[in-house]
Motif scaffolding. Sequence first.
Motif, PDB file in Angstrom:
ATOM      1  N   PRO A  76       0.827  -1.212   0.000  1.00  0.00           N
ATOM      2  CA  PRO A  76       0.000   0.000   0.000  1.00  0.00           C
ATOM      3  C   PRO A  76       0.863   1.264   0.000  1.00  0.00           C
ATOM      4  CG  PRO A  76      -0.753  -1.567   1.674  1.00  0.00           C
ATOM      5  CD  PRO A  76       0.560  -2.069   1.169  1.00  0.00           C
ATOM      6  N   ASN A  77       0.335   2.291  -0.655  1.00  0.00           N
ATOM      7  CA  ASN A  77       0.992   3.601  -0.679  1.00  0.00           C
ATOM      8  C   ASN A  77       2.442   3.509  -1.157  1.00  0.00           C
ATOM      9  OD1 ASN A  77       0.786   6.411  -0.291  1.00  0.00           O
ATOM     10  ND2 ASN A  77       1.799   6.278   1.697  1.00  0.00           N
ATOM     11  N   SER A  78       2.657   2.758  -2.243  1.00  0.00           N
ATOM     12  CA  SER A  78       4.008   2.661  -2.815  1.00  0.00           C
ATOM     13  C   SER A  78       4.420   3.948  -3.511  1.00  0.00           C
ATOM     14  CB  SER A  78       4.091   1.491  -3.802  1.00  0.00           C
ATOM     15  OG  SER A  78       4.062   0.252  -3.146  1.00  0.00           O
ATOM     16  N   GLY A  79       3.445   4.678  -4.058  1.00  0.00           N
ATOM     17  CA  GLY A  79       3.767   5.929  -4.748  1.00  0.00           C
ATOM     18  C   GLY A  79       4.614   5.734  -5.984  1.00  0.00           C
ATOM     19  N   PRO A  80       4.193   4.882  -6.938  1.00  0.00           N
ATOM     20  CA  PRO A  80       5.011   4.671  -8.141  1.00  0.00           C
ATOM     21  C   PRO A  80       5.272   5.984  -8.863  1.00  0.00           C
ATOM     22  CG  PRO A  80       2.760   3.902  -8.489  1.00  0.00           C
ATOM     23  CD  PRO A  80       2.891   4.207  -7.036  1.00  0.00           C
ATOM     24  N   ASN A  96       8.343   5.579  -4.992  1.00  0.00           N
ATOM     25  CA  ASN A  96       8.854   6.808  -4.395  1.00  0.00           C
ATOM     26  C   ASN A  96       8.482   6.956  -2.923  1.00  0.00           C
ATOM     27  OD1 ASN A  96       8.282  10.175  -4.244  1.00  0.00           O
ATOM     28  ND2 ASN A  96      10.243   9.487  -5.048  1.00  0.00           N
ATOM     29  N   TYR A  97       7.325   6.427  -2.531  1.00  0.00           N
ATOM     30  CA  TYR A  97       6.884   6.553  -1.142  1.00  0.00           C
ATOM     31  C   TYR A  97       7.353   5.391  -0.266  1.00  0.00           C
ATOM     32  CZ  TYR A  97       3.369   9.772  -3.179  1.00  0.00           C
ATOM     33  OH  TYR A  97       2.732  10.778  -3.855  1.00  0.00           O
ATOM     34  N   ALA A  98       7.679   4.260  -0.865  1.00  0.00           N
ATOM     35  CA  ALA A  98       7.956   3.048  -0.085  1.00  0.00           C
ATOM     36  C   ALA A  98       9.398   2.569  -0.185  1.00  0.00           C
ATOM     37  CB  ALA A  98       7.019   1.923  -0.516  1.00  0.00           C
ATOM     38  N   GLY A  99      10.242   3.246  -0.960  1.00  0.00           N
ATOM     39  CA  GLY A  99      11.658   2.939  -0.975  1.00  0.00           C
ATOM     40  C   GLY A  99      12.039   1.607  -1.575  1.00  0.00           C
ATOM     41  N   TYR A 100      11.473   1.278  -2.725  1.00  0.00           N
ATOM     42  CA  TYR A 100      11.898   0.055  -3.407  1.00  0.00           C
ATOM     43  C   TYR A 100      11.852   0.243  -4.924  1.00  0.00           C
ATOM     44  CZ  TYR A 100       6.931  -1.291  -4.259  1.00  0.00           C
ATOM     45  OH  TYR A 100       5.618  -1.332  -4.677  1.00  0.00           O
ATOM     46  N   ILE A 101      12.527  -0.642  -5.625  1.00  0.00           N
ATOM     47  CA  ILE A 101      12.440  -0.729  -7.081  1.00  0.00           C
ATOM     48  C   ILE A 101      11.530  -1.915  -7.387  1.00  0.00           C
ATOM     49  CG2 ILE A 101      13.702  -0.987  -9.249  1.00  0.00           C
ATOM     50  CD1 ILE A 101      14.391   1.553  -7.632  1.00  0.00           C
ATOM     51  N   GLY A 102      10.546  -1.706  -8.236  1.00  0.00           N
ATOM     52  CA  GLY A 102       9.584  -2.754  -8.532  1.00  0.00           C
ATOM     53  C   GLY A 102       9.675  -3.256  -9.961  1.00  0.00           C
ATOM     54  N   LYS A 103       9.265  -4.504 -10.139  1.00  0.00           N
ATOM     55  CA  LYS A 103       9.183  -5.115 -11.466  1.00  0.00           C
ATOM     56  C   LYS A 103       7.798  -5.725 -11.619  1.00  0.00           C
ATOM     57  CE  LYS A 103      10.958  -9.098 -14.079  1.00  0.00           C
ATOM     58  NZ  LYS A 103      11.826 -10.293 -13.980  1.00  0.00           N
ATOM     59  N   TYR A 114      12.274  -4.929  -4.886  1.00  0.00           N
ATOM     60  CA  TYR A 114      13.668  -4.926  -4.462  1.00  0.00           C
ATOM     61  C   TYR A 114      13.826  -3.764  -3.485  1.00  0.00           C
ATOM     62  CZ  TYR A 114      14.278  -7.899  -8.587  1.00  0.00           C
ATOM     63  OH  TYR A 114      14.173  -8.902  -9.519  1.00  0.00           O
ATOM     64  N   LYS A 115      13.778  -4.082  -2.212  1.00  0.00           N
ATOM     65  CA  LYS A 115      13.806  -3.065  -1.169  1.00  0.00           C
ATOM     66  C   LYS A 115      15.176  -2.408  -1.072  1.00  0.00           C
ATOM     67  CE  LYS A 115      12.110  -0.783   2.381  1.00  0.00           C
ATOM     68  NZ  LYS A 115      11.053   0.234   2.170  1.00  0.00           N
ATOM     69  N   ILE A 116      15.174  -1.076  -0.949  1.00  0.00           N
ATOM     70  CA  ILE A 116      16.412  -0.321  -0.745  1.00  0.00           C
ATOM     71  C   ILE A 116      16.579  -0.158   0.766  1.00  0.00           C
ATOM     72  CG2 ILE A 116      17.680   1.786  -1.290  1.00  0.00           C
ATOM     73  CD1 ILE A 116      15.682   2.171  -3.642  1.00  0.00           C
ATOM     74  N   ASP A 118      19.248   0.784   2.550  1.00  0.00           N
ATOM     75  CA  ASP A 118      20.006   1.968   2.963  1.00  0.00           C
ATOM     76  C   ASP A 118      19.033   3.143   3.096  1.00  0.00           C
ATOM     77  OD1 ASP A 118      21.615   4.349   2.963  1.00  0.00           O
ATOM     78  OD2 ASP A 118      23.244   3.225   2.024  1.00  0.00           O
ATOM     79  N   PRO A 119      18.977   3.834   4.248  1.00  0.00           N
ATOM     80  CA  PRO A 119      18.019   4.934   4.434  1.00  0.00           C
ATOM     81  C   PRO A 119      18.197   6.089   3.461  1.00  0.00           C
ATOM     82  CG  PRO A 119      19.611   4.843   6.246  1.00  0.00           C
ATOM     83  CD  PRO A 119      19.757   3.583   5.476  1.00  0.00           C
ATOM     84  N   ARG A 120      19.372   6.205   2.841  1.00  0.00           N
ATOM     85  CA  ARG A 120      19.567   7.260   1.843  1.00  0.00           C
ATOM     86  C   ARG A 120      18.690   7.033   0.612  1.00  0.00           C
ATOM     87  NH1 ARG A 120      25.689   6.949   0.399  1.00  0.00           N
ATOM     88  NH2 ARG A 120      25.127   4.723   0.521  1.00  0.00           N
ATOM     89  N   GLY A 121      18.252   5.801   0.412  1.00  0.00           N
ATOM     90  CA  GLY A 121      17.493   5.465  -0.798  1.00  0.00           C
ATOM     91  C   GLY A 121      15.998   5.451  -0.600  1.00  0.00           C
ATOM     92  N   HIS A 122      15.496   6.243   0.323  1.00  0.00           N
ATOM     93  CA  HIS A 122      14.073   6.140   0.695  1.00  0.00           C
ATOM     94  C   HIS A 122      13.109   6.672  -0.357  1.00  0.00           C
ATOM     95  CE1 HIS A 122      14.983  10.305   1.875  1.00  0.00           C
ATOM     96  NE2 HIS A 122      13.702  10.533   1.762  1.00  0.00           N
ATOM     97  N   ASP A 123      13.590   7.501  -1.308  1.00  0.00           N
ATOM     98  CA  ASP A 123      12.656   8.083  -2.289  1.00  0.00           C
ATOM     99  C   ASP A 123      13.187   7.941  -3.720  1.00  0.00           C
ATOM    100  OD1 ASP A 123      14.691  10.044  -1.725  1.00  0.00           O
ATOM    101  OD2 ASP A 123      13.427  11.578  -2.657  1.00  0.00           O
ATOM    102  N   PRO A 124      13.292   6.718  -4.240  1.00  0.00           N
ATOM    103  CA  PRO A 124      13.782   6.540  -5.618  1.00  0.00           C
ATOM    104  C   PRO A 124      12.907   7.270  -6.615  1.00  0.00           C
ATOM    105  CG  PRO A 124      12.713   4.540  -4.845  1.00  0.00           C
ATOM    106  CD  PRO A 124      12.835   5.449  -3.654  1.00  0.00           C
ATOM    107  N   HIS A 125      13.531   7.813  -7.646  1.00  0.00           N
ATOM    108  CA  HIS A 125      12.860   8.775  -8.525  1.00  0.00           C
ATOM    109  C   HIS A 125      12.716   8.293  -9.967  1.00  0.00           C
ATOM    110  CE1 HIS A 125      12.242  12.651 -10.612  1.00  0.00           C
ATOM    111  NE2 HIS A 125      11.778  13.096  -9.460  1.00  0.00           N
ATOM    112  N   THR A 126      13.795   8.353 -10.746  1.00  0.00           N
ATOM    113  CA  THR A 126      13.726   8.029 -12.180  1.00  0.00           C
ATOM    114  C   THR A 126      14.599   6.815 -12.499  1.00  0.00           C
ATOM    115  OG1 THR A 126      13.339  10.340 -12.776  1.00  0.00           O
ATOM    116  CG2 THR A 126      14.151   8.885 -14.514  1.00  0.00           C
ATOM    117  N   PRO A 127      14.034   5.762 -13.113  1.00  0.00           N
ATOM    118  CA  PRO A 127      14.823   4.579 -13.460  1.00  0.00           C
ATOM    119  C   PRO A 127      15.173   4.518 -14.951  1.00  0.00           C
ATOM    120  CG  PRO A 127      12.517   3.993 -13.476  1.00  0.00           C
ATOM    121  CD  PRO A 127      12.582   5.504 -13.275  1.00  0.00           C
TER     122      PRO A 127
END
Length: 327
Positions: A76-80, A96-103, A114-116, A118-127
């Motif tokens: 829930p609330n992944s924020g793609p 972007n909201y849940a800190g992972y890369i999805g497939k 694929y959970k990130i 490292d706390p620095r990676g909490h808001d992944p943006h552009t892949p």
Amino acid sequence: MRRALVLISLYATIAFAAAKVNVSIHEWELPTAKSRPHDPAVGADGALWYTAQEANAIGRLDPATGENKQYALTTPNSGPHGLVSDSAGNIWFTANYAGYIGKLEPNSGKVTEYKINDPRGHDPHTPVIAPDGRVWFTVQQGNVVGVLDPTNGNIKLTDVPTPHALPYGMVLDSKGVPYFCEFGSNKIARIDPATLQIHEFILPNADARPRRLRLANDTTIYYSDYARGYLGRLNTTAGTVKEWASPGGPQSEPYGIAITPDGIVWYSESGVKPNTLVRFDPATENFQKWNIPSGGGVVRNMVATSDGKLYLACSGVNKVAVARITM
């Protein structure tokens, strides 16, 4: 006779510079209200894929039939946010909201996360997807760039040298080298895919804020300068920059940008109402623009198809669009 030839050449040049094209923009309302379509992507099948950020879904539109299907995400609330298709048709996205890369595997609807950690990676943006299959991505607030190896799930992050650089849009050249915008500074950066070392190109105006970028070729990057209302071009070999004021003026906020196979640069002015679709011809340095029928509601990103169409995400009006040249 010589004078006549010169005049004919001059008139031909003027006629060419003044040549205009016609563009049609077809928009589709999304099935879930207020879903905030953030980014579009071209699927391996040519379909228009998009992130429905507030609906927690990935969507697929068939522009030929208008059929629109949304795939619900598991968390829930992944924020793609951003997304890209691989050659097999799988859709990779940043949560972007849940800190992972999805497939997403469209045939089954299965979503792998694929959970990130490292706390620095909490808001992944552009892949983006490199030729070797690795997934590179920006992390805006974390001020890092990351890379995922899907074969083992390993994720590496590297800090951007400039503090609060806000790494944003990202592209790959033909050799798999990533480039990205530093929206919090006047810089565009390149990453060495082997060492993860970052080289920064400083844009000449300190107030420049590049937000999105596209490659015309391996040495030429066009970027939207959101803060100043400019279109810019960076030569990555010489480090030189050329700029053009956007037709909408200094408050026009150029944002989503794409380059069609014919070399024409397209982008949207998000600071004017209605938002505009702008065409820039590098050969003549001429602009042409059209209003987006729905108003656009901020076109945050756009992509070009192999046959010269444009896919747009109109975030604030809950629509996606296809723009094409008409006769």
